[in-house]
Scaffold this motif. Structure first.
Motif, PDB file in Angstrom:
ATOM      1  N   ARG A 169      52.748  59.036  45.225  1.00  0.00           N
ATOM      2  CA  ARG A 169      53.812  58.488  46.076  1.00  0.00           C
ATOM      3  C   ARG A 169      53.365  58.390  47.528  1.00  0.00           C
ATOM      4  NH1 ARG A 169      59.278  59.096  44.378  1.00  0.00           N
ATOM      5  NH2 ARG A 169      59.817  59.662  46.520  1.00  0.00           N
ATOM      6  N   SER A 170      52.592  59.349  47.980  1.00  0.00           N
ATOM      7  CA  SER A 170      52.164  59.367  49.378  1.00  0.00           C
ATOM      8  C   SER A 170      51.018  58.414  49.664  1.00  0.00           C
ATOM      9  CB  SER A 170      51.760  60.791  49.778  1.00  0.00           C
ATOM     10  OG  SER A 170      50.761  61.300  48.931  1.00  0.00           O
ATOM     11  N   GLN A 171      50.442  57.792  48.609  1.00  0.00           N
ATOM     12  CA  GLN A 171      49.346  56.847  48.815  1.00  0.00           C
ATOM     13  C   GLN A 171      49.785  55.618  49.613  1.00  0.00           C
ATOM     14  OE1 GLN A 171      46.041  56.212  48.030  1.00  0.00           O
ATOM     15  NE2 GLN A 171      45.655  58.326  47.472  1.00  0.00           N
ATOM     16  N   GLY A 172      51.089  55.376  49.641  1.00  0.00           N
ATOM     17  CA  GLY A 172      51.586  54.245  50.416  1.00  0.00           C
ATOM     18  C   GLY A 172      51.258  54.350  51.894  1.00  0.00           C
ATOM     19  N   LEU A 173      50.994  55.572  52.366  1.00  0.00           N
ATOM     20  CA  LEU A 173      50.641  55.769  53.770  1.00  0.00           C
ATOM     21  C   LEU A 173      49.317  55.089  54.122  1.00  0.00           C
ATOM     22  CD1 LEU A 173      51.590  59.558  54.099  1.00  0.00           C
ATOM     23  CD2 LEU A 173      52.879  57.595  54.976  1.00  0.00           C
ATOM     24  N   LEU A 174      48.501  54.793  53.106  1.00  0.00           N
ATOM     25  CA  LEU A 174      47.218  54.131  53.350  1.00  0.00           C
ATOM     26  C   LEU A 174      47.373  52.628  53.583  1.00  0.00           C
ATOM     27  CD1 LEU A 174      44.543  55.550  50.858  1.00  0.00           C
ATOM     28  CD2 LEU A 174      44.467  55.563  53.349  1.00  0.00           C
ATOM     29  N   THR A 175      48.459  52.064  53.069  1.00  0.00           N
ATOM     30  CA  THR A 175      48.585  50.608  53.044  1.00  0.00           C
ATOM     31  C   THR A 175      48.524  49.985  54.426  1.00  0.00           C
ATOM     32  OG1 THR A 175      49.934  50.761  51.045  1.00  0.00           O
ATOM     33  CG2 THR A 175      50.003  48.687  52.267  1.00  0.00           C
ATOM     34  N   LEU A 176      49.321  50.497  55.362  1.00  0.00           N
ATOM     35  CA  LEU A 176      49.396  49.887  56.686  1.00  0.00           C
ATOM     36  C   LEU A 176      48.059  49.928  57.430  1.00  0.00           C
ATOM     37  CD1 LEU A 176      51.161  48.470  58.720  1.00  0.00           C
ATOM     38  CD2 LEU A 176      51.885  50.699  59.604  1.00  0.00           C
ATOM     39  N   PRO A 177      47.390  51.094  57.547  1.00  0.00           N
ATOM     40  CA  PRO A 177      46.105  51.094  58.255  1.00  0.00           C
ATOM     41  C   PRO A 177      45.037  50.249  57.572  1.00  0.00           C
ATOM     42  CG  PRO A 177      46.548  53.249  57.275  1.00  0.00           C
ATOM     43  CD  PRO A 177      47.802  52.469  57.184  1.00  0.00           C
ATOM     44  N   ILE A 178      45.027  50.219  56.234  1.00  0.00           N
ATOM     45  CA  ILE A 178      44.033  49.405  55.524  1.00  0.00           C
ATOM     46  C   ILE A 178      44.280  47.927  55.780  1.00  0.00           C
ATOM     47  CG2 ILE A 178      43.229  48.682  53.258  1.00  0.00           C
ATOM     48  CD1 ILE A 178      42.137  51.363  54.105  1.00  0.00           C
ATOM     49  N   MET A 179      45.546  47.502  55.715  1.00  0.00           N
ATOM     50  CA  MET A 179      45.859  46.101  55.977  1.00  0.00           C
ATOM     51  C   MET A 179      45.532  45.719  57.424  1.00  0.00           C
ATOM     52  SD  MET A 179      46.677  44.946  53.118  1.00  0.00           S
ATOM     53  CE  MET A 179      47.151  43.305  53.658  1.00  0.00           C
ATOM     54  N   ALA A 180      45.775  46.650  58.353  1.00  0.00           N
ATOM     55  CA  ALA A 180      45.425  46.389  59.752  1.00  0.00           C
ATOM     56  C   ALA A 180      43.921  46.239  59.909  1.00  0.00           C
ATOM     57  CB  ALA A 180      45.941  47.531  60.628  1.00  0.00           C
ATOM     58  N   MET A 181      43.142  47.092  59.234  1.00  0.00           N
ATOM     59  CA  MET A 181      41.693  47.009  59.300  1.00  0.00           C
ATOM     60  C   MET A 181      41.196  45.676  58.747  1.00  0.00           C
ATOM     61  SD  MET A 181      38.882  49.670  57.734  1.00  0.00           S
ATOM     62  CE  MET A 181      39.409  49.397  56.032  1.00  0.00           C
ATOM     63  N   ILE A 182      41.782  45.227  57.646  1.00  0.00           N
ATOM     64  CA  ILE A 182      41.403  43.935  57.073  1.00  0.00           C
ATOM     65  C   ILE A 182      41.776  42.802  58.024  1.00  0.00           C
ATOM     66  CG2 ILE A 182      41.948  42.303  55.222  1.00  0.00           C
ATOM     67  CD1 ILE A 182      42.235  44.736  53.375  1.00  0.00           C
ATOM     68  N   GLY A 183      42.953  42.918  58.648  1.00  0.00           N
ATOM     69  CA  GLY A 183      43.439  41.865  59.528  1.00  0.00           C
ATOM     70  C   GLY A 183      42.546  41.601  60.727  1.00  0.00           C
ATOM     71  N   ILE A 184      41.886  42.662  61.231  1.00  0.00           N
ATOM     72  CA  ILE A 184      41.041  42.476  62.418  1.00  0.00           C
ATOM     73  C   ILE A 184      39.568  42.290  62.068  1.00  0.00           C
ATOM     74  CG2 ILE A 184      42.619  43.871  63.798  1.00  0.00           C
ATOM     75  CD1 ILE A 184      40.495  46.123  63.691  1.00  0.00           C
ATOM     76  N   SER A 185      39.244  42.214  60.778  1.00  0.00           N
ATOM     77  CA  SER A 185      37.841  42.206  60.374  1.00  0.00           C
ATOM     78  C   SER A 185      37.275  40.816  60.118  1.00  0.00           C
ATOM     79  CB  SER A 185      37.652  43.083  59.127  1.00  0.00           C
ATOM     80  OG  SER A 185      37.892  44.432  59.451  1.00  0.00           O
ATOM     81  N   GLY A 186      38.025  39.787  60.453  1.00  0.00           N
ATOM     82  CA  GLY A 186      37.485  38.436  60.312  1.00  0.00           C
ATOM     83  C   GLY A 186      37.395  37.949  58.878  1.00  0.00           C
ATOM     84  N   ILE A 187      38.248  38.492  57.995  1.00  0.00           N
ATOM     85  CA  ILE A 187      38.208  38.086  56.597  1.00  0.00           C
ATOM     86  C   ILE A 187      38.820  36.704  56.410  1.00  0.00           C
ATOM     87  CG2 ILE A 187      39.036  38.613  54.275  1.00  0.00           C
ATOM     88  CD1 ILE A 187      36.805  40.459  55.324  1.00  0.00           C
ATOM     89  N   PHE A 188      39.998  36.498  56.978  1.00  0.00           N
ATOM     90  CA  PHE A 188      40.704  35.237  56.782  1.00  0.00           C
ATOM     91  C   PHE A 188      40.557  34.278  57.964  1.00  0.00           C
ATOM     92  CE2 PHE A 188      42.960  38.247  54.006  1.00  0.00           C
ATOM     93  CZ  PHE A 188      42.838  37.573  52.809  1.00  0.00           C
ATOM     94  N   TYR A 189      39.956  34.743  59.052  1.00  0.00           N
ATOM     95  CA  TYR A 189      39.729  33.873  60.204  1.00  0.00           C
ATOM     96  C   TYR A 189      38.594  34.490  61.013  1.00  0.00           C
ATOM     97  CZ  TYR A 189      41.434  29.983  63.027  1.00  0.00           C
ATOM     98  OH  TYR A 189      41.570  28.768  63.642  1.00  0.00           O
ATOM     99  N   PRO A 190      37.629  33.691  61.485  1.00  0.00           N
ATOM    100  CA  PRO A 190      36.469  34.252  62.192  1.00  0.00           C
ATOM    101  C   PRO A 190      36.866  35.210  63.307  1.00  0.00           C
ATOM    102  CG  PRO A 190      36.112  31.933  61.760  1.00  0.00           C
ATOM    103  CD  PRO A 190      37.534  32.226  61.342  1.00  0.00           C
ATOM    104  N   VAL A 191      36.191  36.349  63.358  1.00  0.00           N
ATOM    105  CA  VAL A 191      36.537  37.392  64.319  1.00  0.00           C
ATOM    106  C   VAL A 191      36.280  36.947  65.753  1.00  0.00           C
ATOM    107  CG1 VAL A 191      34.279  38.542  64.378  1.00  0.00           C
ATOM    108  CG2 VAL A 191      36.372  39.893  64.655  1.00  0.00           C
ATOM    109  N   THR A 192      35.425  35.940  65.947  1.00  0.00           N
ATOM    110  CA  THR A 192      35.128  35.459  67.302  1.00  0.00           C
ATOM    111  C   THR A 192      36.320  34.754  67.930  1.00  0.00           C
ATOM    112  OG1 THR A 192      34.116  33.521  66.235  1.00  0.00           O
ATOM    113  CG2 THR A 192      32.634  35.242  67.019  1.00  0.00           C
ATOM    114  N   SER A 193      37.321  34.420  67.134  1.00  0.00           N
ATOM    115  CA  SER A 193      38.527  33.801  67.683  1.00  0.00           C
ATOM    116  C   SER A 193      39.508  34.844  68.197  1.00  0.00           C
ATOM    117  CB  SER A 193      39.202  32.939  66.613  1.00  0.00           C
ATOM    118  OG  SER A 193      39.636  33.737  65.519  1.00  0.00           O
ATOM    119  N   MET A 194      39.163  36.122  68.053  1.00  0.00           N
ATOM    120  CA  MET A 194      40.041  37.213  68.474  1.00  0.00           C
ATOM    121  C   MET A 194      39.588  37.783  69.815  1.00  0.00           C
ATOM    122  SD  MET A 194      40.412  39.170  64.790  1.00  0.00           S
ATOM    123  CE  MET A 194      40.811  38.240  63.294  1.00  0.00           C
ATOM    124  N   PRO A 195      40.454  38.538  70.506  1.00  0.00           N
ATOM    125  CA  PRO A 195      40.063  39.164  71.782  1.00  0.00           C
ATOM    126  C   PRO A 195      38.842  40.054  71.607  1.00  0.00           C
ATOM    127  CG  PRO A 195      42.438  39.318  71.440  1.00  0.00           C
ATOM    128  CD  PRO A 195      41.870  38.798  70.157  1.00  0.00           C
TER     129      PRO A 195
END
Length: 280
Positions: A169-195
């Motif tokens: 049940r507590s594994q849900g605590l991993l979801t938000l930080p993992i999704m944030a890490m994926i979001g800033i890692s240039g997976i769906f859009y090149p990271v060079t377009s980010m700050p």
């Protein structure tokens, strides 16, 4: 790690794989995410990036491979927590070399499962997305070493994370930080377009380097212009992933041994009692 542990771990891993590929729920999980990513890729196939020189789908495909490989640490974490909760880890502790053999078996089963999931995604994706460098043996060699090194870097970290949770049940605590890490890692859009500060933060984590390594394998050389420093940075990829691998391989056995020492029939019964109270 001696041969007895490796043989026991191998046997355990093969058994878990056989169970995984004959269980309806597990089979659904093997196909669900690859099919979902194929749908995302299909919708991106005609979307241009920047001045239109590259299709966004072409840039995203290798990143998705890297993301799925990195997500193996979440799978490892979830499985370890579930095995701790249902007593599997306690039973492993009671056998000679049980805990290290358990870890070896889990690494084998999760690694092979990830490779199968990537194949389910990549094979049809090659027919959806044009312009990939799939006719080169060098490309597949690069893809191979990046995947192997990435799994070595992420799976032990997943074991460490799994030891921090006492229930699924507590594994849900991993979801938000993992999704944030994926979001800033240039997976769906090149990271060079980010700050720039986001680019710097992304380079701390293995997801970015897995994605970069996969892109260096499958994209044409001209695509390097959308990367940081206009370079594939293989040496840096090896360096960062190796650091994560060393940290994980050092910490995981220590953490698992400590966690196993704390496991007992009474602690399992206490967790079960708390779970029943929540349900009631």
């Amino acid at each position: 790690m001696n041969k007895t542990v490796m043989r026991a771990g191998w046997s355990r891993g093969v058994t878990e794989l056989r169970q995984s590929f004959t269980n309806g729920g597990d089979l659904f999980n093997h196909f669900f995410w690859p099919v979902l990513m194929l749908v995302v890729l299909f919708l991106m196939r005609d979307v241009s990036f920047g001045d239109g020189e590259f299709e966004l789908g072409t840039l995203v495909l290798p990143g998705i491979l890297g993301m799925n490989a990195a997500m193996a640490m979440v799978t490892m974490s979830q499985l370890l927590t579930a095995d701790r909760e249902d007593g599997t880890l306690l039973r492993a502790k009671a056998t000679p070399h049980g805990t290290p053999a358990y870890l070896v078996g889990k690494i084998i089963s999760v690694s092979v499962g990830v490779v199968v999931d990537l194949a389910i995604f990549l094979i049809p994706a090659l027919f959806i997305i044009p312009g990939l460098r799939v006719g080169s043996s060098e490309a597949w060699l690069t893809l191979g070493w990046v995947l192997v090194l990435g799994l070595v870097a992420t799976l032990p970290i997943g074991a460490v994370l799994g030891s921090l949770f006492s229930s699924t049940r507590s594994q849900g605590l991993l979801t938000l930080p993992i999704m944030a890490m994926i979001g800033i890692s240039g997976i769906f859009y090149p990271v060079t377009s980010m700050p720039e500060w986001v680019q710097g933060l992304a380079q701390v984590f293995p997801v970015y380097w897995l994605g970069l390594g996969m892109r260096s394998a499958l994209l044409p050389d001209s695509a390097v212009i959308v990367e940081i420093g206009d370079a594939w940075r293989h040496l840096e990829t090896v360096g960062v992933l190796s650091v994560w691998a060393v940290v994980g391989l050092v910490l995981a056995p220590i953490v698992l041994r400590r966690m196993a020492r704390r496991e007992s029939g009474s602690t399992m019964a206490e967790r079960r009692e708390k779970a029943l109270q929540r349900v009631g």
